[in-house]
Enzyme design. Structure first.
Site, mmCIF file in Angstrom:
data_model
loop_
_atom_site.group_PDB
_atom_site.id
_atom_site.type_symbol
_atom_site.label_atom_id
_atom_site.label_comp_id
_atom_site.label_asym_id
_atom_site.label_seq_id
_atom_site.Cartn_x
_atom_site.Cartn_y
_atom_site.Cartn_z
ATOM 1 N N TYR A 1 -3.654 13.785 5.872
ATOM 2 C CA TYR A 1 -3.937 12.890 6.996
ATOM 3 C C TYR A 1 -2.655 12.396 7.624
ATOM 4 O O TYR A 1 -1.560 12.594 7.070
ATOM 5 C CB TYR A 1 -4.816 11.717 6.537
ATOM 6 C CG TYR A 1 -4.084 10.654 5.747
ATOM 7 C CD1 TYR A 1 -3.668 10.879 4.441
ATOM 8 C CD2 TYR A 1 -3.800 9.412 6.314
ATOM 9 C CE1 TYR A 1 -2.997 9.911 3.718
ATOM 10 C CE2 TYR A 1 -3.135 8.426 5.590
ATOM 11 C CZ TYR A 1 -2.728 8.682 4.302
ATOM 12 O OH TYR A 1 -2.054 7.721 3.592
ATOM 13 N N ARG B 1 5.024 16.396 10.214
ATOM 14 C CA ARG B 1 4.771 16.062 8.802
ATOM 15 C C ARG B 1 3.371 16.516 8.381
ATOM 16 O O ARG B 1 3.160 16.948 7.249
ATOM 17 C CB ARG B 1 4.939 14.556 8.573
ATOM 18 C CG ARG B 1 4.869 14.185 7.095
ATOM 19 C CD ARG B 1 5.188 12.726 6.853
ATOM 20 N NE ARG B 1 4.219 11.852 7.492
ATOM 21 C CZ ARG B 1 4.334 10.531 7.543
ATOM 22 N NH1 ARG B 1 5.380 9.924 7.010
ATOM 23 N NH2 ARG B 1 3.419 9.791 8.140
ATOM 24 N N ARG C 1 -19.074 23.697 -4.402
ATOM 25 C CA ARG C 1 -18.054 23.056 -5.239
ATOM 26 C C ARG C 1 -17.437 24.027 -6.240
ATOM 27 O O ARG C 1 -18.122 24.571 -7.107
ATOM 28 C CB ARG C 1 -18.666 21.861 -5.980
ATOM 29 C CG ARG C 1 -17.621 21.034 -6.714
ATOM 30 C CD ARG C 1 -18.229 19.831 -7.400
ATOM 31 N NE ARG C 1 -17.188 19.040 -8.041
ATOM 32 C CZ ARG C 1 -16.643 19.342 -9.225
ATOM 33 N NH1 ARG C 1 -17.065 20.385 -9.890
ATOM 34 N NH2 ARG C 1 -15.677 18.588 -9.728
ATOM 35 N N LYS D 1 1.277 13.989 2.388
ATOM 36 C CA LYS D 1 0.401 12.877 2.807
ATOM 37 C C LYS D 1 -1.048 13.307 2.606
ATOM 38 O O LYS D 1 -1.756 13.665 3.553
ATOM 39 C CB LYS D 1 0.704 12.480 4.250
ATOM 40 C CG LYS D 1 0.230 11.074 4.599
ATOM 41 C CD LYS D 1 0.873 10.590 5.879
ATOM 42 C CE LYS D 1 0.239 9.325 6.435
ATOM 43 N NZ LYS D 1 0.403 8.129 5.635
ATOM 44 N N GLU E 1 8.486 3.248 -3.622
ATOM 45 C CA GLU E 1 8.078 2.841 -2.274
ATOM 46 C C GLU E 1 6.910 1.881 -2.402
ATOM 47 O O GLU E 1 6.530 1.486 -3.515
ATOM 48 C CB GLU E 1 7.697 4.063 -1.422
ATOM 49 C CG GLU E 1 6.553 4.870 -1.984
ATOM 50 C CD GLU E 1 6.174 6.070 -1.121
ATOM 51 O OE1 GLU E 1 6.384 6.037 0.098
ATOM 52 O OE2 GLU E 1 5.632 7.036 -1.694
ATOM 53 N N LEU F 1 6.822 9.281 0.145
ATOM 54 C CA LEU F 1 6.492 9.860 1.442
ATOM 55 C C LEU F 1 7.665 9.565 2.383
ATOM 56 O O LEU F 1 8.106 8.416 2.481
ATOM 57 C CB LEU F 1 5.212 9.228 2.001
ATOM 58 C CG LEU F 1 4.780 9.822 3.331
ATOM 59 C CD1 LEU F 1 4.156 11.202 3.132
ATOM 60 C CD2 LEU F 1 3.799 8.918 4.055
HETATM 61 N N1 PLP Z 1 4.796 5.631 2.058
HETATM 62 C C1 PLP Z 1 3.473 5.697 1.865
HETATM 63 C C2 PLP Z 1 2.944 5.915 0.487
HETATM 64 C C3 PLP Z 1 2.582 5.564 2.950
HETATM 65 O O1 PLP Z 1 1.259 5.648 2.742
HETATM 66 C C4 PLP Z 1 3.117 5.330 4.235
HETATM 67 C C5 PLP Z 1 2.254 5.185 5.383
HETATM 68 O O2 PLP Z 1 1.045 5.241 5.301
HETATM 69 C C6 PLP Z 1 4.505 5.261 4.383
HETATM 70 C C7 PLP Z 1 5.320 5.425 3.269
HETATM 71 C C8 PLP Z 1 5.132 5.026 5.729
HETATM 72 O O3 PLP Z 1 5.063 6.193 6.512
HETATM 73 P P1 PLP Z 1 5.088 6.117 8.092
HETATM 74 O O4 PLP Z 1 6.290 5.313 8.458
HETATM 75 O O5 PLP Z 1 5.203 7.518 8.522
HETATM 76 O O6 PLP Z 1 3.810 5.461 8.504
#
Ligand code: PLP
Length: 287
Positions: free
Chosen positions: A33, A52, A100, A150, A183, A208
């Site tokens: 997503y 991304r 499934r 993501k 993070e 991410l």
């Molecule tokens: N890290 C994680 C785990 C996230 O879910 C998100 C955003 O949803 C981010 C970092 C920040 O990413 P972005 O700046 O691209 O929204």
């Protein structure tokens, strides 16, 4: 006005839109997503978000059965049909609907499924929050080992965010087995040390690589601020002179407390506030 969602080739009212129960997003979180901010009707850094998205799909060997080049047009149409001026657009692509089975279905006979919706958000509410700053708790990082993808496999992040809410905080900073902050549950984590260096975890497979994070690095260069991509510990974070998070839905959001430990005397820091106020001037805005 009825809200409209784009789902597998059609724009449908919410009440009518549905994803099949055997969609692999439902059964396996076999889906990726993106969330793109909408600012005054424009998409913020959408090219980077779509890039991304392609990375996430490619890492999971999801082969979309549509051209990625069509996405900007569909996104624009979803924004238009829902009359979203400020808010965000959400895109989700799954490997599709199939009986499934853990094994991938044949992409030749199983089309991927695509959902796009948009939601309005009042920017004043977020800006008020930024003026106050947010509290974060710390929480073990129990996610799978590829959060650089993501994917919608977000249960560990859901639990961390809920733990934050239960403690009266807004976000959870996740720490790994070595005691380093990776993070946030849904954001990137930053601190500023006493020498005014911005510090954030390197873009390894442990985090991410946020698009807003990249934007802050561009901004830092503009303002001659130095930044370091290196892991930092919880102890270092609690002694920082400033802290903030970045995410498309939060932009730059000052952090005033980490586990009840006040940062910058419990006030939003000046550098974080400046980065927030200048963010859109250096972002790519697409009509
Ligand atoms: N890290 C994680 C785990 C996230 O879910 C998100 C955003 O949803 C981010 C970092 C920040 O990413 P972005 O700046 O691209 O929204």
């Amino acid at each position: 006005m009825s809200r409209i969602i784009y789902i597998n080739g059609a724009y449908q009212p919410y009440e009518k839109a549905s994803l099949h129960v055997e969609d692999r997003a439902t059964l396996f979180a076999d889906s990726v997503y993106e969330v793109i901010e909408i600012k005054e009707g424009k998409q913020v850094d959408s090219e980077a978000h779509l890039k991304r998205l392609c990375y996430s799909m490619s890492e999971l060997s999801i082969e979309p059965d549509f051209s990625i080049r069509t996405l900007p047009f569909i996104i624009k149409e979803v924004i238009r049909r829902n009359r979203v001026k400020n808010g965000y657009v959400y895109l989700q692509i799954s490997r599709g609907r199939a009986a499934r089975d853990f094994i991938f279905p044949d992409p030749a006979t199983t089309p991927t499924s695509l959902i796009i919706f948009a939601r309005s958000k009042n920017p004043d509410i977020l800006n008020d929050k930024a003026r106050r700053g947010i509290k974060v708790i710390t929480h073990p990082d129990i996610r799978w080992k590829r959060p650089d993808i993501k994917s919608t496999a977000l249960i560990a992040s859901v639990l961390a965010r809920q733990a934050a809410k239960d403690s009266g905080a807004d976000e959870a900073w996740l720490y790994n087995d070595k005691g380093f902050v990776t993070e946030g549950a849904a954001s990137n984590a930053w601190i500023i040390d006493k020498n005014q260096h911005l510090i954030t975890h390197p873009a390894t497979s442990e985090i991410l690589k946020g698009i807003t994070r990249d934007g802050v690095m561009r901004l830092a260069k503009e303002f001659n601020l130095t930044y370091q991509q290196r892991p930092f510990t919880l102890e270092e974070a609690k002694q920082a002179s400033e802290a903030f998070i970045t995410a498309a839905t939060n932009l730059v959001m000052p952090v005033t407390h980490i586990d009840d430990c006040p940062i910058n005397n419990g006030q939003p820091g000046p550098v974080a506030q400046k980065l927030r106020s200048k963010f859109h001037e250096f972002a790519q805005l697409t009509a």
